[in-house]
Scaffold this active site. Structure first.
Site, PDB file in Angstrom:
ATOM      1  NE  ARG A 229      -3.509   2.689   0.678  1.00  0.00           N
ATOM      2  CZ  ARG A 229      -3.200   3.812   0.023  1.00  0.00           C
ATOM      3  NH1 ARG A 229      -2.200   3.831  -0.856  1.00  0.00           N
ATOM      4  NH2 ARG A 229      -3.886   4.919   0.232  1.00  0.00           N
TER       5      ARG A 229
ATOM      6  CG  HIS B 188      -1.048   6.499   1.801  1.00  0.00           C
ATOM      7  ND1 HIS B 188      -0.521   5.238   1.971  1.00  0.00           N
ATOM      8  CD2 HIS B 188      -2.086   6.575   2.690  1.00  0.00           C
ATOM      9  CE1 HIS B 188      -1.206   4.586   2.887  1.00  0.00           C
ATOM     10  NE2 HIS B 188      -2.162   5.369   3.353  1.00  0.00           N
TER      11      HIS B 188
ATOM     12  CG  HIS C 174      -4.976   9.061   5.333  1.00  0.00           C
ATOM     13  ND1 HIS C 174      -5.585   8.604   4.191  1.00  0.00           N
ATOM     14  CD2 HIS C 174      -4.267   8.016   5.825  1.00  0.00           C
ATOM     15  CE1 HIS C 174      -5.269   7.334   4.004  1.00  0.00           C
ATOM     16  NE2 HIS C 174      -4.469   6.946   4.985  1.00  0.00           N
TER      17      HIS C 174
ATOM     18  CD  GLU D 230      -4.210   4.060   7.752  1.00  0.00           C
ATOM     19  OE1 GLU D 230      -4.178   4.885   6.821  1.00  0.00           O
ATOM     20  OE2 GLU D 230      -3.567   2.998   7.750  1.00  0.00           O
TER      21      GLU D 230
ATOM     22  CG  HIS E 225       0.617   5.707   6.717  1.00  0.00           C
ATOM     23  ND1 HIS E 225       0.062   6.947   6.915  1.00  0.00           N
ATOM     24  CD2 HIS E 225      -0.372   4.936   6.205  1.00  0.00           C
ATOM     25  CE1 HIS E 225      -1.209   6.927   6.554  1.00  0.00           C
ATOM     26  NE2 HIS E 225      -1.500   5.725   6.106  1.00  0.00           N
TER      27      HIS E 225
ATOM     28  CD  GLU F 143     -15.753  14.110  -2.255  1.00  0.00           C
ATOM     29  OE1 GLU F 143     -16.373  14.440  -3.252  1.00  0.00           O
ATOM     30  OE2 GLU F 143     -16.137  14.345  -1.108  1.00  0.00           O
TER      31      GLU F 143
END
Ligand code: MN
Ligand code: MN
Length: 387
Positions: free
Chosen positions: A94, A97, A99, A104, A143, A166
């Site tokens: 993954r 990235h 957020h 998270e 992360h 989104e």
């Protein structure tokens, strides 16, 4: 947040009127309001849907993994908490990235994975996770994840915003693909032509090699190790044992970095009931791991709603709404629960009744003293099956 009903407006109007002298105009207004009342009483507003089948969607599927989301787009009531059920094949990544809108949390349901995370204080951490382990990455901390194999790694992600997805997730490949080559060359030290081989769009979940054990060193050998653990082994903590089941409650008290959420693993024995209660300052998000339950919520003004839940389904209970959970079926029920606060709070109906004089309850319910004597004085939390 609360739906504005006629009743709500009417009550506000009465509050306003009671604070001023009741003149003729006010009397006329009250008369109109009283007249309007019966129609509304016969048509109570319904509570919105609070159930979503997260595992029964297709979601995002790629060769290296998959992701199924429950955000406000799929589950409109869940404004404050979103969930994702993600699967990584052995070696899958993954990608790097962050957020922008949400912290998270995750609980590993099956398999093993590795996470790397960087904090704004320059500290970095790499940790490995197996079934029953949780992580928490504060909002904005960069992360990445890797599936360690041998089988698939399946984990439940939780975010402290229903809107996290989104325009809220920022991926390294997406940024590089949309930055001019001369800037990339200057910032990253490769010739401009080298960037032609980089991904042209966000990778999200992609294939990779199973990482080496022991963990490879950070590229920057001078980086400080993390002094604030992003990992908490939820399944390994001692539970709070109650007559009808167990609870493992992880707030910021147990897991200091987890400042915006509380996580709970609740296990109910067959026939148990999580007693009538509410949470004064947090919404509650539930994911059913195994077994089943019937959840009933109370949203004031006579509004109640009941739904049954089975594995892979999600419930959302708004802050302050009364609720209870009845275990159903012969097998024990396991629920993972998130609250959008790092401090855990609840008030149970039983504890509240214990915190009042008996004579007040006699008047409030219109019942005799011997009946009040039988009412609970404290909460059982999770009560066992009644014969
Ligand atoms: Mn993430
Ligand atoms: Mn609750």
């Amino acid at each position: 947040m609360e739906d504005t009903t006629n009743a709500f407006h009417r009550r506000k109007l009465f509050d306003t009127l009671s604070s001023v002298s009741a003149g003729l105009a006010a009397t006329a207004l009250i008369a109109r309001e009283v007249k309007a009342a019966p129609a509304e009483e016969t048509r109570p507003e319904q509570l919105e849907n609070f159930k979503f089948d997260i595992e029964n969607q297709r979601g995002w599927v790629g060769p290296a993994g998959s992701a199924k989301e429950a955000t406000v787009a799929e589950f409109p009531v869940s404004q404050s908490i979103a969930g994702v059920s993600m699967r990584l094949q052995p070696g899958a990544i993954r990608e790097l990235h962050w957020h922008a809108l949400a912290a998270e949390w995750a609980y590993v349901l099956e398999g093993r994975c590795r996470a790397t995370v960087i904090a704004p204080n320059g500290q970095a951490e790499v940790s490995e996770f197996e079934t029953g382990d949780t992580w928490y990455f504060p909002r904005g901390h960069g992360h990445a994840l890797q599936g360690l194999g041998p089988g698939e790694c399946h984990f439940l992600l939780g975010f402290d915003s229903g809107h996290f997805s989104e325009f809220g997730t920022f991926s390294i490949t997406d940024w590089i693909a949309h930055t001019a080559p001369h800037i990339l060359s200057r910032n990253l030290g490769l010739p401009e032509s080298a960037f032609a081989q980089f991904p042209k769009k966000e990778v999200y979940i992609g294939p990779g090699k199973i990482p080496a054990t022991p963990v490879e060193a950070f590229r920057n050998g001078e980086l400080q190790p993390s002094q604030a653990q992003h990992k908490f082994r939820l399944d390994k903590m001692a539970p709070r044992v109650l007559e009808g089941g167990e609870e493992r409650i992880v707030s910021s008290r147990e897991f200091p970095i987890q400042t915006t959420m509380t996580a709970v693993r609740m296990d109910l024995k067959p026939g148990a009931m999580r007693e009538m209660h509410w949470h004064p300052h947090a919404d509650e998000w539930q994911y059913y791991v195994s077994g089943g339950a019937r959840v009933t919520i109370f949203g004031s003004h006579g509004r109640v709603r009941t739904e049954e839940f089975k594995p892979g389904q999600v419930a959302f209970i708004k802050q302050g709404y009364g609720h209870y959970v009845e275990q159903i079926g012969d097998q024990p029920t396991r629920i993972l629960i998130l609250f959008n606060s790092g401090v855990y709070e609840e008030i149970s109906l039983s504890a509240w009744l214990g915190g009042n004089p008996g004579s007040l309850l006699m008047d409030n319910f219109g019942i005799a003293e011997d009946a009040v004597e039988k009412l609970p004085r404290k909460t059982a939390g999770i009560s066992a099956r009644r014969a």
